[in-house]
Design an enzyme around this catalytic site. Sequence first.
Site: not given
Length: 464
Positions: A253-255
């Site tokens: 994901s984005k993280r």
Amino acid sequence: MSLPAITRFAPSPTGALHLGNVRTALFSYLWARNSGGRFILRIEDTDGERSQARFRDDLMAQLRWLGLEWDEGPDIGGPATPYCQAERGAYYQELFIRLETQGLAYPCYCTPAELELSRKLQRMAGKPPRYAGTCRHLSAVERGQHEARGLRPSLRFAVPPEVIEFVDIVHGPQRYDAGDIGDFIIRREDGTSAFFFCNAVDDAVMGITHVLRGDDHLTNTPRQLMILDALGLRRPGYGHVGLLVGTDGAPLSKRHGSTSVHDFRERGFLSIAILNQLFRLGHASDIDGWLPKSDMPKHFRPEHLGRAPARFEDAQLMHWQKESLQHLSVPQFTDWLGQGMGDHDSTIVDLLRPNILLPTDLAPWLTVLRGTLPLFGPNEQQIINKAGSKFFQAAVGALVESNGDLKILIKILKELTGAKGPDLFMPLRVALTAQTHGPELASLLKLMPLNIALTRLKLHAQNI
Ligand code: GLU
Ligand code: ZN
């Protein structure tokens, strides 16, 4: 060769296309190609609020860039048109009426607050929360009363008391007791269709034979099968692939930094590098080496798809990037370097090529050749100190005498200082490039203006 597989990629245009999605798209594409089937692109845009045309355009552009061409899709049409779910609304409504008429679905007037309370009570009683069936047996009069109060119903599927079985292509035999699944919503209060309803219906009416998707959809499948069975539609085969996770084991994901195809492309990754990486994530490939896209279909094996989460690592992508760059011709490579290239001559590019993995790698090396060196790191500084100023004094003389020919320089310097091997090369490399690794030093030196090289060596000749 297996029977022709009709596969599809069914993204929701609610954000940028990311690697996790592309991986299932790739597997579906390869399955269609290796079996002589068809690969279909379907846009799942029933969520009118979150779906955006710009996301749809972008995902199609990225798929094209990756070379995952579709045989049917919203832009090119096909026998199963329309390829955007938003255009299929009337058909879904027809099916809702059919299910309701047959008593296989019913209107539910429960408010969100009532549903929340019911879930809470079930949890308190130690039961898994599911719809209690409150509206399943409402009489016509009761329904009329709800309608009169202005309540807009959702439509719930009346889950039959049965056991749902299917063989997942990846997970093997699956068995679900429908009793554990509460009656679920297939049409929301606002009249729009629920995701798994349209998704299942479309797969069936488009003649999809094999659905490959992420593990996160596995528990949707029994519901989807019940819908298909109720409508008398043909079940496709389903295969749920282990999710793509980051190095920390959490779903990508984005993280984990940007995972969108668009961003990888902007950074200069080659599409074939991305495909080679994804081809091996969750798919135990029988071939270790780099593959051109045209060879991927014949090496794709649905039975080699894995259920374990697949770990995405930047270092691996870099490895495939390196491999992929080696397959570029000189004009292709220069073209890829693009803006970073400027008017640098081809000798320089040839020399630096093995050290360039991304276009941004060019500029620092051009600086090494012609600009101002960055400050040394501690390791580099130590190498310089260890060699000492005497060494560099000798090196300055040797450089002038050799006129930039490293072979001669080394010979002279060896005689003058007695140093050899890394003790001879490393201080020179560091003084000239500020790094302990890089392109061949002889070529670097040849391309470096002599006065620049001299200045760099002199700096350490004085520093006592
Ligand atoms: N639109 C769904 C998604 O992007 C499709 C899931 C599926 O492949 O069935 O998650
Ligand atoms: Zn209800």
